[in-house]
Write an enzyme that holds these catalytic residues in place. Sequence first.
Site, PDB file in Angstrom:
ATOM      1  N   THR B   1       0.830  -1.203   0.000  1.00 26.37           N
ATOM      2  CA  THR B   1       0.000   0.000   0.000  1.00 26.37           C
ATOM      3  C   THR B   1       0.864   1.252   0.000  1.00 26.37           C
ATOM      4  O   THR B   1       1.833   1.330   0.756  1.00 26.37           O
ATOM      5  CB  THR B   1      -0.884   0.042   1.261  1.00 26.37           C
ATOM      6  OG1 THR B   1      -1.679  -1.140   1.310  1.00 26.37           O
ATOM      7  CG2 THR B   1      -1.783   1.264   1.259  1.00 26.37           C
ATOM      8  N   ARG B  29     -12.767  -9.426  -0.630  1.00 22.64           N
ATOM      9  CA  ARG B  29     -12.232  -8.719   0.534  1.00 22.64           C
ATOM     10  C   ARG B  29     -11.742  -7.316   0.146  1.00 22.64           C
ATOM     11  O   ARG B  29     -11.072  -7.138  -0.865  1.00 22.64           O
ATOM     12  CB  ARG B  29     -11.085  -9.528   1.134  1.00 22.64           C
ATOM     13  CG  ARG B  29     -10.430  -8.905   2.365  1.00 22.64           C
ATOM     14  CD  ARG B  29      -9.188  -8.122   2.035  1.00 22.64           C
ATOM     15  NE  ARG B  29      -8.427  -7.799   3.247  1.00 22.64           N
ATOM     16  CZ  ARG B  29      -7.376  -6.996   3.270  1.00 22.64           C
ATOM     17  NH1 ARG B  29      -6.945  -6.427   2.160  1.00 22.64           N
ATOM     18  NH2 ARG B  29      -6.736  -6.746   4.388  1.00 22.64           N
ATOM     19  N   VAL B  30     -12.086  -6.354   0.953  1.00 22.64           N
ATOM     20  CA  VAL B  30     -11.583  -4.990   0.791  1.00 22.64           C
ATOM     21  C   VAL B  30     -10.821  -4.628   2.058  1.00 22.64           C
ATOM     22  O   VAL B  30     -11.291  -4.912   3.165  1.00 22.64           O
ATOM     23  CB  VAL B  30     -12.744  -4.005   0.555  1.00 22.64           C
ATOM     24  CG1 VAL B  30     -12.261  -2.570   0.617  1.00 22.64           C
ATOM     25  CG2 VAL B  30     -13.408  -4.287  -0.784  1.00 22.64           C
ATOM     26  N   GLY B  31      -9.675  -4.032   1.910  1.00 22.20           N
ATOM     27  CA  GLY B  31      -8.860  -3.669   3.064  1.00 22.20           C
ATOM     28  C   GLY B  31      -9.196  -2.292   3.601  1.00 22.20           C
ATOM     29  O   GLY B  31     -10.268  -1.737   3.320  1.00 22.20           O
ATOM     30  N   ASP B  32      -8.259  -1.731   4.347  1.00 24.21           N
ATOM     31  CA  ASP B  32      -8.505  -0.429   4.965  1.00 24.21           C
ATOM     32  C   ASP B  32      -8.247   0.730   4.009  1.00 24.21           C
ATOM     33  O   ASP B  32      -8.726   1.840   4.234  1.00 24.21           O
ATOM     34  CB  ASP B  32      -7.652  -0.256   6.220  1.00 24.21           C
ATOM     35  CG  ASP B  32      -6.151  -0.278   5.924  1.00 24.21           C
ATOM     36  OD1 ASP B  32      -5.751  -0.903   4.919  1.00 24.21           O
ATOM     37  OD2 ASP B  32      -5.393   0.329   6.696  1.00 24.21           O
ATOM     38  N   THR B  52      -0.745   2.176   6.729  1.00 18.57           N
ATOM     39  CA  THR B  52      -0.425   0.976   5.963  1.00 18.57           C
ATOM     40  C   THR B  52      -0.311  -0.173   6.952  1.00 18.57           C
ATOM     41  O   THR B  52      -0.047   0.044   8.131  1.00 18.57           O
ATOM     42  CB  THR B  52       0.902   1.154   5.189  1.00 18.57           C
ATOM     43  OG1 THR B  52       1.127   0.004   4.381  1.00 18.57           O
ATOM     44  CG2 THR B  52       2.076   1.337   6.126  1.00 18.57           C
ATOM     45  N   GLY B  53      -0.547  -1.371   6.479  1.00 18.16           N
ATOM     46  CA  GLY B  53      -0.386  -2.517   7.372  1.00 18.16           C
ATOM     47  C   GLY B  53      -1.516  -3.512   7.264  1.00 18.16           C
ATOM     48  O   GLY B  53      -2.128  -3.664   6.193  1.00 18.16           O
TER      49      GLY B  53
END
Lengths: 178, 138
Positions: B1, B29-32, B52-53
């Site tokens: 990211t 799936r969707v991340g942050d 990020t992470g």
Amino acid sequence: GVGLPIAINTWPFTNATATAWNAVYRRNLSAIDAVELGCSVCEREQCDLTVGYGGSPDEDGETTLDAFIMDGVTMNVGAVGALRGVKSAISVARRVLEHTQHSILVGELATQFALQMGFQVENLTTPQSREMWQSWRTNSCQPNYWMGVEPDPRQQCGPYQPLSSTSDRFSQAEYSHD
Amino acid sequence: TISMVAIDRHGHVAVGTSSNGANHKIPGRVGDAPLVGAGGYADGTVGAAACTGDGDVMMRFLPSFLAVEEMRRGSSPEDAAKTAISRIAQYYPTFSGAIIAVNIRGEYAASCHGLDNFPYSVHSPLHPSGVVLRVPCV
């Protein structure tokens, strides 16, 4: 302030930072332009294979993209989630910001929006991402993000289904005893 | 990211993120990264933050929003970033992630957890040629 303008980003993606800095410092562009231009660099350069096409394949081997852009002056937001088949995710996010009253579009329907906005649909899979996916499959799909399903996701690939109540009881009996 | 904050000559703040998510994620799936307040947040009267992470964990705490709110309450970017990271670590001691925080004066800092001296990249009047800085994790 003496610290302005500024461009800063996570990780040592220096080409992205330099591009954003050039935008706000030399070209006198807006902060939102700088962010779009900077992140676009990483999308093209596939920074660490964690940005852009050809990285982080999902369980089906497909790369999808997430992106977000926010204007701190207007508090307007544009975002895309699980965007399929379009490489310029941050620019699509900016179109969401500028051409809709929504904040986030997702999946295949976000792709349809991007098409309307003039973006091209392209294959985001590369030989490298296909190899990453095949290696994961060969390794019994390890690691993965499943839990409470059968077959055992720590040992086997899917498809999975929820553990039956019988399995739950068996599991409890097996692991919760003196 | 990549998560980025920019402030232009007029003091206008913007934040952006772009990511291809987690390796071998479950399809859909969707991340942050695309979530407001999670992957990034900006308020022109305060500043901005970006993360990020491990997005599945980090999104539960809206760390970017929290960092901006901490700066609104008078915290330095360094303290705001540490507060946001520490909040997550309190519940998920093994998570990996990082945040950058910038106020509207152009003061900035980063904080991280579970990473090895998190690197971040800066261009500013003090670093017109650009610099990669590293911060030890909390």
